[in-house]
Write a protein that holds these residues in place. Structure first.
Motif, PDB file in Angstrom:
ATOM      1  N   TYR A  57      13.706  44.150  -0.211  1.00  0.00           N
ATOM      2  CA  TYR A  57      15.231  43.715   0.766  1.00  0.00           C
ATOM      3  C   TYR A  57      15.670  42.606  -0.240  1.00  0.00           C
ATOM      4  CZ  TYR A  57      10.830  40.253  -0.304  1.00  0.00           C
ATOM      5  OH  TYR A  57      10.095  38.981  -0.121  1.00  0.00           O
ATOM      6  N   GLN A  58      14.903  42.477  -2.003  1.00  0.00           N
ATOM      7  CA  GLN A  58      15.539  42.037  -3.071  1.00  0.00           C
ATOM      8  C   GLN A  58      16.938  42.154  -3.390  1.00  0.00           C
ATOM      9  OE1 GLN A  58      12.148  41.753  -5.625  1.00  0.00           O
ATOM     10  NE2 GLN A  58      11.053  40.476  -4.469  1.00  0.00           N
ATOM     11  N   ILE A  59      16.964  43.525  -2.829  1.00  0.00           N
ATOM     12  CA  ILE A  59      18.119  43.906  -3.162  1.00  0.00           C
ATOM     13  C   ILE A  59      19.598  43.637  -2.665  1.00  0.00           C
ATOM     14  CG2 ILE A  59      19.541  46.696  -3.111  1.00  0.00           C
ATOM     15  CD1 ILE A  59      17.117  47.892  -3.670  1.00  0.00           C
ATOM     16  N   VAL A  60      19.349  42.737  -1.376  1.00  0.00           N
ATOM     17  CA  VAL A  60      20.220  42.112  -0.833  1.00  0.00           C
ATOM     18  C   VAL A  60      19.986  41.384  -0.977  1.00  0.00           C
ATOM     19  CG1 VAL A  60      20.986  41.856   1.092  1.00  0.00           C
ATOM     20  CG2 VAL A  60      20.410  43.944   1.020  1.00  0.00           C
ATOM     21  N   THR A  61      19.060  39.850  -0.893  1.00  0.00           N
ATOM     22  CA  THR A  61      18.079  38.485  -0.721  1.00  0.00           C
ATOM     23  C   THR A  61      18.922  37.628  -2.428  1.00  0.00           C
ATOM     24  OG1 THR A  61      16.322  38.695  -1.082  1.00  0.00           O
ATOM     25  CG2 THR A  61      17.232  38.564   0.759  1.00  0.00           C
ATOM     26  N   HIS A  62      18.874  38.700  -3.026  1.00  0.00           N
ATOM     27  CA  HIS A  62      19.238  38.297  -4.538  1.00  0.00           C
ATOM     28  C   HIS A  62      20.685  37.091  -4.493  1.00  0.00           C
ATOM     29  CE1 HIS A  62      21.040  41.395  -5.774  1.00  0.00           C
ATOM     30  NE2 HIS A  62      21.475  41.493  -7.006  1.00  0.00           N
ATOM     31  N   MET A  63      21.662  38.613  -4.063  1.00  0.00           N
ATOM     32  CA  MET A  63      23.113  37.830  -4.283  1.00  0.00           C
ATOM     33  C   MET A  63      23.335  36.252  -3.115  1.00  0.00           C
ATOM     34  SD  MET A  63      24.483  42.129  -2.201  1.00  0.00           S
ATOM     35  CE  MET A  63      26.184  41.009  -1.955  1.00  0.00           C
ATOM     36  N   PHE A  64      22.956  36.380  -2.927  1.00  0.00           N
ATOM     37  CA  PHE A  64      22.398  35.052  -2.436  1.00  0.00           C
ATOM     38  C   PHE A  64      22.169  33.482  -2.685  1.00  0.00           C
ATOM     39  CE2 PHE A  64      23.256  38.153   1.573  1.00  0.00           C
ATOM     40  CZ  PHE A  64      24.484  37.817   0.938  1.00  0.00           C
ATOM     41  N   MET A  65      20.886  33.762  -4.381  1.00  0.00           N
ATOM     42  CA  MET A  65      20.424  33.230  -4.927  1.00  0.00           C
ATOM     43  C   MET A  65      21.128  32.827  -6.239  1.00  0.00           C
ATOM     44  SD  MET A  65      18.163  33.017  -1.932  1.00  0.00           S
ATOM     45  CE  MET A  65      16.670  31.957  -3.117  1.00  0.00           C
TER      46      MET A  65
END
Length: 273
Positions: A57-65
């Motif tokens: 899931y970090q492949i997506v979530t990192h884009m918003f951090m």
């Protein structure tokens, strides 16, 4: 107040929502960090495959951090400045698809380069440990972890030079290598930069002769030259600074995937979203 209404009313919905999500995530990161001691960037930031901290899931979530207010400001300012124009031209759905594709493309290139970088370190480590010596260990640390050389030298390497055949120091060298590689794998990547670089590329391709005013240095430049300079600079820094804390290849990845997608859309006139 009038000025604020103008800014918000001229910002299309996808760009506005992306900015709001990123701002909210930074606020949540601050609150959790200061209240509960939870580092959300270490949970939602993306790690190199092979790291025990990697989660899909970090492949997506990192884009918003983001790593801080400055990091967030420059990414969101660029998204607002260029993205709102693209969304007005393309429409919200196409712009969102473009943003997500370039963001995911950016992280795929970044993870691939980092994975190969770790493999290179492990290969050099195995070669060094086959014929261990303080000189070989010093060369290994200097090449892959120069920022830790002084620390390693003071704690261990200076003593190994006095007893180069000592199995105790050879074992310590192996342990230091294991720790350094684990450290390399434990650094998360956060930020929307990859997608933002894709947005920048799209603006340069769609409006190549639009004159922009750079912030640093404050000089006017056409969009096409700015994109070429930024792309060339990221390639140079990526090649000369492997393992840098700045994800240069993610920026390039966003531009590469953006270029491919725009060319695909230009050839496929039957795609209307």
């Amino acid at each position: 107040m009038y000025g604020n209404r103008n800014i918000f009313s001229s910002t299309p919905p996808v760009v506005m929502n992306l900015i709001m999500i990123n701002v909210v995530m930074l606020v949540i990161t601050w609150v959790l960090g200061n209240t509960f001691g939870i580092d959300l960037n270490r949970i939602l930031g993306v790690y190199v495959p092979g790291s025990p901290n990697f989660r899909p899931y970090q492949i997506v979530t990192h884009m918003f951090m983001h790593g801080g207010l400055t990091h967030l400001f420059f990414n969101m300012f660029a998204l607002w400045m260029f993205g709102r124009v693209l969304e007005q031209v393309w429409g919200s759905k196409r712009f969102l698809i473009y943003y997500l594709v370039t963001g995911l493309g950016a992280v795929s290139i970044h993870l691939l380069v980092n994975y190969l970088h770790i493999l290179s370190i492990q290969h050099d480590a195995a070669a060094m440990l086959n014929t261990p010596s303080p000189e070989a260990f010093a060369a290994f640390v200097t090449r892959h972890f120069p920022e830790y050389y002084d620390q390693v030298y003071a704690k261990f390497l200076d003593k190994w030079y006095l007893f180069p055949e000592s199995p105790v120091y050879i074992d310590q060298a192996a342990e230091y290598i294991r720790q350094l590689i684990a450290l390399q794998q434990s650094i998360p990547t956060v930020g929307a930069s990859g997608a933002v670089y894709g947005v920048l590329l799209a603006f340069g391709m769609l409006f190549p002769n639009t004159v922009l005013m750079l912030i640093f240095p404050p000089i006017p430049i056409k969009a096409k030259w700015m994109v070429i300079i930024y792309g060339g600079l990221e390639l140079y820094l990526g090649l000369t600074q492997p393992g840098s804390s700045i994800a240069h290849f993610a920026h390039l990845g966003g531009m590469i995937f953006g270029f491919i997608l725009i060319k695909l859309w230009q050839r496929r006139t039957d795609i209307f979203y």
